[in-house]
Structure formats: C-alpha cells, structure tokens
Design a protein around this motif. Structure first.
Motif, PDB file in Angstrom:
ATOM      1  N   GLY A 130      11.674   0.837  -2.488  1.00  0.00           N
ATOM      2  CA  GLY A 130      10.641   1.867  -2.482  1.00  0.00           C
ATOM      3  C   GLY A 130      11.154   3.181  -3.039  1.00  0.00           C
ATOM      4  N   ALA A 131      12.387   3.543  -2.686  1.00  0.00           N
ATOM      5  CA  ALA A 131      12.962   4.790  -3.191  1.00  0.00           C
ATOM      6  C   ALA A 131      13.109   4.749  -4.709  1.00  0.00           C
ATOM      7  CB  ALA A 131      14.327   5.024  -2.537  1.00  0.00           C
ATOM      8  N   GLY A 175       0.812  -1.204   0.000  1.00  0.00           N
ATOM      9  CA  GLY A 175       0.000   0.000   0.000  1.00  0.00           C
ATOM     10  C   GLY A 175       0.848   1.258   0.000  1.00  0.00           C
ATOM     11  N   ILE A 176       1.884   1.260   0.819  1.00  0.00           N
ATOM     12  CA  ILE A 176       2.762   2.422   0.892  1.00  0.00           C
ATOM     13  C   ILE A 176       3.419   2.697  -0.461  1.00  0.00           C
ATOM     14  CG2 ILE A 176       4.882   3.324   1.918  1.00  0.00           C
ATOM     15  CD1 ILE A 176       4.125   1.615   4.429  1.00  0.00           C
ATOM     16  N   VAL A 177       4.011   1.653  -1.045  1.00  0.00           N
ATOM     17  CA  VAL A 177       4.790   1.839  -2.266  1.00  0.00           C
ATOM     18  C   VAL A 177       3.896   2.159  -3.463  1.00  0.00           C
ATOM     19  CG1 VAL A 177       6.339   0.719  -3.911  1.00  0.00           C
ATOM     20  CG2 VAL A 177       6.662   0.367  -1.464  1.00  0.00           C
ATOM     21  N   SER A 178       2.848   1.361  -3.664  1.00  0.00           N
ATOM     22  CA  SER A 178       2.046   1.522  -4.874  1.00  0.00           C
ATOM     23  C   SER A 178       1.278   2.840  -4.897  1.00  0.00           C
ATOM     24  CB  SER A 178       1.090   0.337  -5.034  1.00  0.00           C
ATOM     25  OG  SER A 178       0.234   0.228  -3.915  1.00  0.00           O
ATOM     26  N   VAL A 179       0.627   3.179  -3.781  1.00  0.00           N
ATOM     27  CA  VAL A 179      -0.129   4.433  -3.749  1.00  0.00           C
ATOM     28  C   VAL A 179       0.815   5.632  -3.821  1.00  0.00           C
ATOM     29  CG1 VAL A 179      -1.707   5.863  -2.398  1.00  0.00           C
ATOM     30  CG2 VAL A 179      -2.052   3.388  -2.512  1.00  0.00           C
ATOM     31  N   ALA A 180       1.920   5.573  -3.109  1.00  0.00           N
ATOM     32  CA  ALA A 180       2.881   6.672  -3.151  1.00  0.00           C
ATOM     33  C   ALA A 180       3.453   6.846  -4.552  1.00  0.00           C
ATOM     34  CB  ALA A 180       4.010   6.417  -2.157  1.00  0.00           C
ATOM     35  N   ALA A 181       3.757   5.733  -5.226  1.00  0.00           N
ATOM     36  CA  ALA A 181       4.315   5.811  -6.570  1.00  0.00           C
ATOM     37  C   ALA A 181       3.335   6.471  -7.541  1.00  0.00           C
ATOM     38  CB  ALA A 181       4.689   4.412  -7.061  1.00  0.00           C
ATOM     39  N   VAL A 182       2.063   6.093  -7.435  1.00  0.00           N
ATOM     40  CA  VAL A 182       1.050   6.698  -8.305  1.00  0.00           C
ATOM     41  C   VAL A 182       0.909   8.188  -8.012  1.00  0.00           C
ATOM     42  CG1 VAL A 182      -1.413   6.764  -8.839  1.00  0.00           C
ATOM     43  CG2 VAL A 182      -0.243   4.565  -8.672  1.00  0.00           C
ATOM     44  N   ALA A 233      11.486   6.611 -10.005  1.00  0.00           N
ATOM     45  CA  ALA A 233      11.115   6.259 -11.375  1.00  0.00           C
ATOM     46  C   ALA A 233       9.788   6.887 -11.776  1.00  0.00           C
ATOM     47  CB  ALA A 233      11.053   4.740 -11.509  1.00  0.00           C
ATOM     48  N   THR A 234       8.769   6.765 -10.910  1.00  0.00           N
ATOM     49  CA  THR A 234       7.457   7.314 -11.266  1.00  0.00           C
ATOM     50  C   THR A 234       7.473   8.838 -11.302  1.00  0.00           C
ATOM     51  OG1 THR A 234       6.771   7.161  -8.936  1.00  0.00           O
ATOM     52  CG2 THR A 234       6.185   5.333 -10.392  1.00  0.00           C
ATOM     53  N   PHE A 235       8.209   9.461 -10.393  1.00  0.00           N
ATOM     54  CA  PHE A 235       8.289  10.923 -10.406  1.00  0.00           C
ATOM     55  C   PHE A 235       9.007  11.402 -11.670  1.00  0.00           C
ATOM     56  CE2 PHE A 235      10.392  14.960  -9.317  1.00  0.00           C
ATOM     57  CZ  PHE A 235       9.278  15.698  -8.985  1.00  0.00           C
TER      58      PHE A 235
END
Length: 242
Positions: free
Chosen positions: A222-223, A36-43, A228-230
């Motif tokens: 996670g970093a 949840g932390i990684v996927s939502v934050a990445a989006v 990558a997404t940013f």
C-alpha cells in the motif's frame, strides 16, 4: 424416545455448519476493504499531488469509490457464481452415480476410509452406517469435501465485497477532504497504513498464515502504491501537464 444431542466439547468452533458461507463473507469483506483503502487512497493522493483544489480530489475520489465498489461486487459475483455452479454440478453428478451404481459407490466410500487408515472391516462398517444415515452427505464429504447445505452464495460475497470496499474507500477520503492542504497527504498516508495493517492482520487470521509477515506485506504494498501515485501526480502538476 429421541436420543439427546451430545454437548459440543468445543462450542467456540464453527465446525461444518455454514462454515464456507461465513469464511466466504469474511474473505470477500477483508479483500474488498483492502482494495477500497488502497485504490481510493492512491487516486486521491495522486490527484492531491497534482493540485491542491478540493473539487478534483473529491470528484476523482468519489469516482474511484463508486466504480471500485461496483467492480469488486461484480468480480466477486462472477467468481463465486462459477464456484457455486461447479459445486452444484458435482453434487448432481454424485446423486446420479449413487442412483445408478450404489454398490460401486459403497465400495468407493469404503476404500476412501481405508486410505485414511481404517482397517478394512472398520472402513466397511463406517461406510455402511454413514450410507444409511445420509448417503449423499457421506460421499460428498469423503470424496469432494463439499457440504450440500453449505454451497457458497455469490450474492452474499458481492454484497460483502461492495460494502467493505465502500467503507475502506471512505477512510482515506475523510482526511483528504476535511484537513488543510498541508496535512492532507501525510495524515492520509498514516490512516491508510494503519487501516492496511488491520486488514492484513485480519486476513492472516482468517487464512491461518503468519500474521506479521502478511501484515508487513500489505502495508509495504500500500505504501508503494501511495508513493508512486503521489510522485506521478506531483510530476504532472509541477510540469504543468495538468
């Protein structure tokens, strides 16, 4: 007169009763929170890289939160259901063998205890006594490592995963939605990495692995996802694609 129960020399240890259930809950919960932390934050960070408007960040973040929680719950339910069905099939098979060939099963149990280092006469005596006490439990434990009263629940795993994913996914959304545009991404990075360090440490603690190594692995992963997404969001935003 009933025999009094012996005091537990290690009262803080869970031993067998319900251990699989509790570990199953913890595993599903920790993995759900981490995802949840990684996927939502990445989006959210990816969208924030493309635009500073709060509406698309909120829309994408909530979609990732709801969709991810449902997906995690479904995945856990299917996975643990398969495990539970396999355990139940093995228990049924063992019951059938005990009913059809009890002597052969007693010999097999004796052999298992001999293989663990007991002398033949001791192994036979242990097998007989355990058979008289609870024949099914004795065979399930020695042959398969299964406790018939501790079969994992897919509903518990699904619920733990969904709730943990939701809680983990809300963490990066809070700074993204509440802070000024200039502070959103940096603060979210810090919140996410700290949260991942905690989940990585807890996961290593549950699994008995090296805590520092597991924590670093989760934090670095996670970093990389956030960077990558940013970067992709920023590229799309600056080129005018979105």
């Amino acid at each position: 007169m009933a025999e009094s129960a012996r005091p537990d020399p290690h009262p803080g240890e869970p031993h067998r009763n319900g251990l699989s259930q509790r570990l199953n809950w913890l595993r599903a919960g920790v993995l759900g929170a981490n995802d949840g932390i990684v996927s939502v934050a990445a989006v959210a960070v990816g969208v924030a890289g493309a635009t500073g408007d709060i509406a698309p960040i909120l829309t994408a973040g909530l979609a990732a939160l709801v969709g991810g929680a449902i997906s995690m719950a479904l995945g856990e339910y299917v996975s643990v259901s398969s495990q539970r069905d396999s355990e139940r099939a093995l228990i049924a098979k063992e019951r059938r063998e005990l009913a059809e060939t009890p002597e052969q099963e007693l010999d097999e149990l004796t052999g298992l205890y001999e293989a663990q280092g007991l002398r033949p006469e001791t192994a036979r005596q242990v097998a007989i006594e355990l058979t008289e006490h609870d024949v099914l439990a004795a065979h399930l434990s020695a042959e398969l490592g299964i406790d018939a009263d501790d079969v994992v629940s897919p509903w518990h795993a699904a619920l733990a995963s969904a709730v943990a994913f939701t809680i983990g996914g809300i963490l990066p959304l809070i700074p993204m939605l509440l802070l000024p545009e200039a502070a959103r991404v940096p603060v979210t990075f810090v919140v996410v990495l700290v949260a991942l360090a905690i989940t990585g440490w807890v996961a290593a603690l549950i699994g008995g692995s090296a805590r520092l190594r597991a924590t670093v692995r989760v934090v670095v992963g996670g970093a990389l996802a956030l960077v990558a997404t940013f970067a992709i969001g920023s590229l799309l935003g600056t080129t005018g694609v979105v």
